[in-house]
Design a protein around this motif. Sequence first.
Motif, short mmCIF file in Angstrom:
data_model
loop_
_atom_site.label_atom_id
_atom_site.label_comp_id
_atom_site.label_asym_id
_atom_site.label_seq_id
_atom_site.Cartn_x
_atom_site.Cartn_y
_atom_site.Cartn_z
N GLU A 150 0.83 -1.21 0.00
CA GLU A 150 0.00 0.00 0.00
C GLU A 150 0.86 1.26 0.00
N SER A 153 2.66 1.59 -3.43
CA SER A 153 1.82 1.72 -4.63
C SER A 153 1.66 3.18 -5.06
N ASN A 236 -4.31 11.25 -3.68
CA ASN A 236 -4.97 10.16 -4.40
C ASN A 236 -5.49 10.71 -5.71
N LYS A 237 -4.72 10.41 -6.75
CA LYS A 237 -5.15 10.93 -8.06
C LYS A 237 -6.57 10.43 -8.31
N LYS B 71 -7.85 -3.18 -2.42
CA LYS B 71 -8.36 -2.54 -1.21
C LYS B 71 -9.15 -1.33 -1.67
N PHE B 73 -11.09 1.98 -0.69
CA PHE B 73 -11.38 2.96 0.34
C PHE B 73 -12.73 3.58 0.04
N THR B 76 -12.49 7.45 -1.33
CA THR B 76 -11.90 7.99 -2.55
C THR B 76 -11.41 7.01 -3.61
N HIS B 77 -10.62 6.04 -3.23
CA HIS B 77 -9.87 5.35 -4.26
C HIS B 77 -9.67 3.87 -3.97
N ILE B 79 -6.73 0.54 -4.29
CA ILE B 79 -5.32 0.16 -4.46
C ILE B 79 -5.27 -1.32 -4.77
#
Lengths: 237, 237
Positions: A150, A153, A236-237, B71, B73, B76-77, B79
Amino acid sequence: MTKNHFNQKKSISTFSESSSGNFFSYNPWLLFFNSNKISYQIFLLQPNDIILFDSRSRLYIILLGSLIITKVFKSTHKITLNLLTTGDTFGQLELSNDNFYYEAEAIGKTKIVCINYNTIIKACSNYPLFNLFFVNHLICCSEKAYHFTEIISHKSITSRLVSLLLLLAEQNGTQSNNGIILNFAMTHKMLAQIIGSSRVSVTRILSELLKTKLISIQKKKIVVHSPVLLSQRILNK
Amino acid sequence: MTKNHFNQKKSISTFSESSSGNFFSYNPWLLFFNSNKISYQIFLLQPNDIILFDSRSRLYIILLGSLIITKVFKSTHKITLNLLTTGDTFGQLELSNDNFYYEAEAIGKTKIVCINYNTIIKACSNYPLFNLFFVNHLICCSEKAYHFTEIISHKSITSRLVSLLLLLAEQNGTQSNNGIILNFAMTHKMLAQIIGSSRVSVTRILSELLKTKLISIQKKKIVVHSPVLLSQRILNK
């Protein structure tokens, strides 16, 4: 192979009944080894001491301290694969080949137990409760590898460094009045190596975090004032 | 929760004696389950089907195919944490919480076995040979997690994509006259999701690799002509 190559002379003790009364005998591994008269060795590593993995015949258990696991390509470069702390184990990796080898480098003073892998496997078949403990431990290991993935990444170095500080605060931090104190002093060079960056970049980002009061330094240790506010620096893009 | 949320109706069979003669009964897990009358379920996933992890009570074994572990979230995003293929297992992760959950998304058609985790633990204590197999399997899992960390440790998207293609060639490739054919067709969007990039970037990089004849496309599948030449496109700062 490397200057600080781990040296067997650094062994501080081989298990004997007399050492069973100390702090580490409360460690679940040692409790089990001691009560079943299974022999092992304890080593003390200094910062930057390195263990090379040259066979998968040994399991290393971290009693106290932290190490980074690195894949070293003989041609060009190094990749940090994991950051291990108290309670974690290593050694069960594939052998090196002509292109690469693995090493574990101590971040601070680190105390580890070394045991033959065959001894562990034999203990698993003889002691069902230990076997259950070992299986659960291996499952926790995969989870922890994901925590490191994580961090890494992120493409942005700021996000990688902030994620690393948050993980260290969670796994190795002590709550104090004004935030979470990371339990060991880490050089900027070491932080850079973990996140795959340069010392200069790490110094620049830490200065920014200090200036915006997201972190501070106390006795060479980093203090994270608010994990929530700090986590907002992750892009976070 | 998601459109393609894995649906129990997709179950194609629950183990019965009648199915023990098929191809998959040569799989070491199934051989063991079948010969000890341990019950399990087999599911068939279509591309983009998703399994959500809502408890750690089940173990999933991939009989054939590939999945990515992500994962998610809630804010927002996403991974991507790992890429799993035939023979790998998943499900033993920590539970979701208010901020995130884990999912496994099928890349192509994927056949998996689902079994209660307690059944595995019970089998470990009753069958020492299975226990040894399971421990070795868990150790291989940590090694494979490191392979993925290696891909994702690159900051450059080109290096990440090239590393991914090399890993896929090694783990899921078939040697042919003019190179290694990757065993499944993957969309550019899926490749982008795995390496944490955009479809546009992946398309651009693949076009470059096609133009320089490092790869080619055969029946929608990528062919790596020379892993050695391709690996030279990885930028090691």
